[in-house]
Design an enzyme around this catalytic site. Sequence first.
Site, PDB file in Angstrom:
ATOM      1  N   ASP A  32      16.457 -45.273  72.545  1.00 45.50           N
ATOM      2  CA  ASP A  32      16.917 -44.991  73.904  1.00 45.50           C
ATOM      3  C   ASP A  32      16.336 -43.687  74.447  1.00 45.50           C
ATOM      4  OD1 ASP A  32      18.400 -47.274  73.667  1.00 45.50           O
ATOM      5  OD2 ASP A  32      20.358 -46.296  73.738  1.00 45.50           O
ATOM      6  N   HIS A  43      18.792 -37.916  74.112  1.00 43.42           N
ATOM      7  CA  HIS A  43      19.823 -38.933  74.278  1.00 43.42           C
ATOM      8  C   HIS A  43      20.967 -38.662  73.306  1.00 43.42           C
ATOM      9  CE1 HIS A  43      21.495 -42.840  75.260  1.00 43.42           C
ATOM     10  NE2 HIS A  43      21.483 -43.198  73.992  1.00 43.42           N
ATOM     11  N   HIS A  49      16.271 -51.581  75.182  1.00 46.92           N
ATOM     12  CA  HIS A  49      17.067 -52.230  76.226  1.00 46.92           C
ATOM     13  C   HIS A  49      16.179 -52.830  77.306  1.00 46.92           C
ATOM     14  CE1 HIS A  49      21.120 -50.857  75.028  1.00 46.92           C
ATOM     15  NE2 HIS A  49      20.516 -49.758  74.627  1.00 46.92           N
ATOM     16  N   HIS A 100      24.464 -44.653  67.939  1.00 44.74           N
ATOM     17  CA  HIS A 100      25.318 -45.435  68.830  1.00 44.74           C
ATOM     18  C   HIS A 100      25.562 -46.843  68.288  1.00 44.74           C
ATOM     19  CE1 HIS A 100      24.370 -42.696  72.511  1.00 44.74           C
ATOM     20  NE2 HIS A 100      25.308 -42.196  71.728  1.00 44.74           N
ATOM     21  N   HIS A 155      19.198 -43.979  66.272  1.00 46.94           N
ATOM     22  CA  HIS A 155      20.313 -43.070  66.550  1.00 46.94           C
ATOM     23  C   HIS A 155      21.627 -43.796  66.293  1.00 46.94           C
ATOM     24  CE1 HIS A 155      19.886 -45.229  70.357  1.00 46.94           C
ATOM     25  NE2 HIS A 155      21.069 -44.787  70.738  1.00 46.94           N
ATOM     26  N   ASP A 172      25.800 -49.829  69.461  1.00 51.21           N
ATOM     27  CA  ASP A 172      24.987 -50.987  69.823  1.00 51.21           C
ATOM     28  C   ASP A 172      23.626 -50.965  69.130  1.00 51.21           C
ATOM     29  OD1 ASP A 172      24.314 -48.778  71.496  1.00 51.21           O
ATOM     30  OD2 ASP A 172      23.341 -50.116  72.928  1.00 51.21           O
ATOM     31  N   HIS A 173      23.400 -49.932  68.322  1.00 52.16           N
ATOM     32  CA  HIS A 173      22.184 -49.839  67.511  1.00 52.16           C
ATOM     33  C   HIS A 173      22.485 -49.897  66.012  1.00 52.16           C
ATOM     34  CE1 HIS A 173      19.462 -48.422  70.854  1.00 52.16           C
ATOM     35  NE2 HIS A 173      20.669 -48.300  71.391  1.00 52.16           N
TER      36      HIS A 173
END
Length: 255
Positions: free
Chosen positions: A128, A111, A166, A57, A55, A59-60
Amino acid sequence: MIEISPIPAFDDNYIWLIRNGDAPNVAVVDPGDAAPVLAVLKAHGLTLEAILITHHHGDHTGGVAELKRRTGCSVYGPALERVVGVDVSLSEGDLVAVAGLEFRVLDLPGHTRGHLGYVGHGALFCGDTLFSAGCGRLFEGTPEQMHASLEKIAALADDTLIYCAHEYTLDNLAFAAVAEPGNPAIAAHRTKVEQLRTEGRPSLPTTLAEEKGFNPFLHYDDESLRAAAEAFAGRPLRLGAELFGVVRHWKDTLD
């Protein structure tokens, strides 16, 4: 034989490195930061062939541009989300062949609206959507969407290894103990995870069978969980998506 290794990033992210035996070509999942990936590639003489994105975001995805520039790798990602650098857009049922291995794509919205999972060789990379003992927040999707995504995961083989993105397990187990105080699997797994973390080891992967034992977000048809959630909500709840939505909101209030 598939080999899967965690590359820690930021405070609690895992970038998963996928390798077919001792082959030099590898893939990574959700590289939020390029630096730790490049360090592993250099240290082990590996070639990055592909990136799999679950996805959008940051941090990915934050390391995608640099990794692509430095290695020339191909980037695969969700068709319903905009991720700069994606070469191949994917959706439910697509097959991805990377590093000599093949994975089937799952649509797992909730998410985010276009979240994907990659399943194959006994492993699920679920970003996530599902965490150990927990699940992702509903930033863009609805409880109905996330509930359906978790049901899709629950239908996989029980020995599927769960590789989420995570290290949230201890926090999730703390909530699970509140939501299901009579579940002995929660306390038993917490003891195991505390030992792993003391040793500096990840709590992942777990199996889907294990998650079904202690993850309240896979117990949306459980009467005891419904009773606890009804006490929190102050109203009767229907099993399924409504129960899931209340339990997810309950956890949000404690985070």
